[in-house]
Scaffold this active site. Structure first.
Site, PDB file in Angstrom:
ATOM      1  N   SER A 104       0.820  -1.208   0.000  1.00 10.78           N
ATOM      2  CA  SER A 104       0.000   0.000   0.000  1.00 10.78           C
ATOM      3  C   SER A 104       0.859   1.266   0.000  1.00 10.78           C
ATOM      4  CB  SER A 104      -0.963  -0.047   1.188  1.00 10.78           C
ATOM      5  OG  SER A 104      -1.926   0.971   1.116  1.00 10.78           O
ATOM      6  N   ASP A 241      -2.378   6.304  -3.413  1.00  7.33           N
ATOM      7  CA  ASP A 241      -1.220   5.690  -2.773  1.00  7.33           C
ATOM      8  C   ASP A 241      -0.749   4.543  -3.667  1.00  7.33           C
ATOM      9  OD1 ASP A 241      -3.434   4.096  -2.289  1.00  7.33           O
ATOM     10  OD2 ASP A 241      -2.744   3.427  -0.334  1.00  7.33           O
ATOM     11  N   ASP A 243      -1.034   1.309  -3.937  1.00  5.45           N
ATOM     12  CA  ASP A 243      -1.939   0.304  -4.511  1.00  5.45           C
ATOM     13  C   ASP A 243      -3.287   0.896  -4.884  1.00  5.45           C
ATOM     14  OD1 ASP A 243      -2.923   0.646  -1.925  1.00  5.45           O
ATOM     15  OD2 ASP A 243      -3.460  -1.468  -1.695  1.00  5.45           O
ATOM     16  N   ASP A 245      -5.828   2.204  -3.298  1.00  6.80           N
ATOM     17  CA  ASP A 245      -7.080   2.020  -2.575  1.00  6.80           C
ATOM     18  C   ASP A 245      -7.448   3.284  -1.792  1.00  6.80           C
ATOM     19  OD1 ASP A 245      -5.214   1.842  -0.526  1.00  6.80           O
ATOM     20  OD2 ASP A 245      -5.985  -0.045   0.297  1.00  6.80           O
TER      21      ASP A 245
END
Length: 449
Positions: A104, A241, A243, A245
């Site tokens: 992440s 960010d 990833d 999400d």
């Protein structure tokens, strides 16, 4: 022994904690736990696997795919895509489960492994515990025609983009948008979908090389996005960010619009369309008091969950609600996805601007953020925080002094000997002074021997 799974999968230093051996073993264990017991229709179980562009994701993804195939699971390797894309594709393909390799917003040296159940939902704690319990155990290895096959999923990105565009309530024609992809998993997808939605786009932080993810770009580093918005005279800046999400935003004047403001804007938009289930928003205990006050004025109820998107999601699913999220920009819209989706969030925010003809600053003006100070007090006996009478008396005294104009929150860290002291007050100075006073009490009362 500490639990391997954290609040969002297994995460740590790649090739330190997160080794190819662990990735292989986790995949094998998951292959024994996650497929439905009734997969007896002549096909092998199926899994969708994706990753962010970290260099370590190359060998970790290979280990996961090898472990799954060796355990008799057919693998659809979707390559580099956002976490919410893998959740969506797990559901869309009817796969038995999904696997995402990402840490992440963490720096490049880290990586992580998270699993999605059938339908693209995050796993319950009990299921994660069952996977962990099976690590390293012998199992009946398939041979011959029963081993799994690995197929490259060439259409994963296009399927996800069609899904995002299908959720868009209003096109973005005429809008100027700057996108900061954090050199991460949305570096290709986010610019493409915003362009297809009609926006004029300018892109930064979208040249991943395996080493530069989250490095000075993205939702944890907004300075470059603010500068780019001003340079291009853009209507909005969108920051993801690693990833993707999460989504934070920047208005035309270069001011940050955080997750609380984004949630409020989307809650009002959904309410106006009759699509906000039970006229209720799920936030966390860390959401700013200004959001709670503004939602109350608008007749929207707020349910406060524990910190962490999984706890937000639990409240949403348990109460059958449609919108929730965190101050960090992790926003969940259950009518369109099973997890936080930064690209979808950004699209919905820009769509609300296009629909209303209002600027982002105007839309975000529905709430006034109270100054918020967070102090982390380290090296203390966090387990006594709730029961220590002296500390609780100090908390009550600060709350009485604020007299409804602010609030105090003490939280124990889930992973460290840390107590987090959060204070909101009418001024930054008031908040800082109260937080410092309480931090001193925590040190005096809870210091480890």
């Amino acid at each position: 022994m500490a639990r391997l799974f954290g609040t969002d999968g297994v995460r740590g230093l790649a090739n330190g904690l997160i080794t190819p051996h662990l990735a292989l073993d986790l995949a094998i264990a998951a292959a024994q736990v996650l497929p439905d017991a009734d997969v007896v229709d002549g096909r092998r179980p199926r899994a969708v696997v994706g990753r962010d562009p970290r260099a370590s994701g190359e060998f970790l993804s290979a280990a996961v795919c090898a472990g799954l195939a060796g355990a008799g699971v057919d693998v659809l390797d979707a390559g580099v895509l956002p976490t919410p894309a893998i959740a969506y594709l797990t559901a869309d393909t009817g796969a038995d489960f999904g696997v995402m390799l990402s840490a992440s917003h963490n720096a490049m040296p880290d990586n992580g492994i998270k699993f999605f159940a059938k339908g693209g939902h995050k796993l319950a704690d009990a299921v994660e515990d069952e996977i962990e319990a099976r690590l390293g155990q012998d199992f009946d290895r398939p041979t011959g025609v029963d081993v799994g096959r690995i197929t490259q999923m060439a259409d994963g990105s296009s399927r996800y983009i069609r899904h995002l565009l299908g959720a868009l309530p209003h096109r973005l024609n005429g809008q100027v948008v700057v996108i900061d992809a954090a050199h991460g998993a949305a570096s290709d997808v986010s610019p493409e979908v915003f362009s297809l939605a009609g926006a004029e786009i300018h892109v930064i932080g979208a040249r991943p090389d395996g080493l530069n993810i989250n490095d000075g770009y993205g939702s944890t580093h907004l300075d470059k996005l603010k500068a780019a918005v001003l340079e291009h005279q853009a209507d909005i800046g969108i920051a993801h960010d690693g990833d993707a999400d999460r989504c934070l935003a920047v208005d035309a004047d270069g001011n940050e619009v955080d997750g609380d403001q984004i949630m409020g804007i989307l809650a009002l938009a959904l309410r106006d369309r009759g699509a906000l289930a039970d006229d209720t928003l799920v936030a966390t205990v860390m959401s700013n008091l200004g959001l709670l006050q503004a939602m109350e004025r608008e007749g929207i109820k707020v349910v406060q969950a524990g910190v962490g998107d999984r706890y937000v999601l639990e409240e949403m699913r348990g109460r059958q609600l449609s919108l929730g999220g965190e101050q960090s920009g992790h926003v969940i819209m259950l009518d369109h996805g099973t997890t936080g989706d930064g690209v979808l969030t950004g699209l919905m925010l820009a769509s609300r601007m296009a629909q209303t003809g209002r600027s982002l600053a105007d839309l975000a003006g529905f709430m006034t953020r109270l100054p918020q100070v967070l102090v982390n007090v380290k090296g203390v006996d966090k387990d006594r925080a709730d029961s220590d009478e002296g500390l609780q008396a100090a908390v009550r005294a600060e709350e009485e002094a604020l007299a409804g104009t602010g609030r105090v929150l003490l939280r124990k860290s889930g992973t460290e000997p840390v107590v987090r002291v959060m204070v909101e007050a009418p001024t930054q100075g008031d908040a800082q002074a109260a937080a410092d006073r309480l931090a001193d009490v925590v040190r005096d009362r809870l210091t480890l021997a």
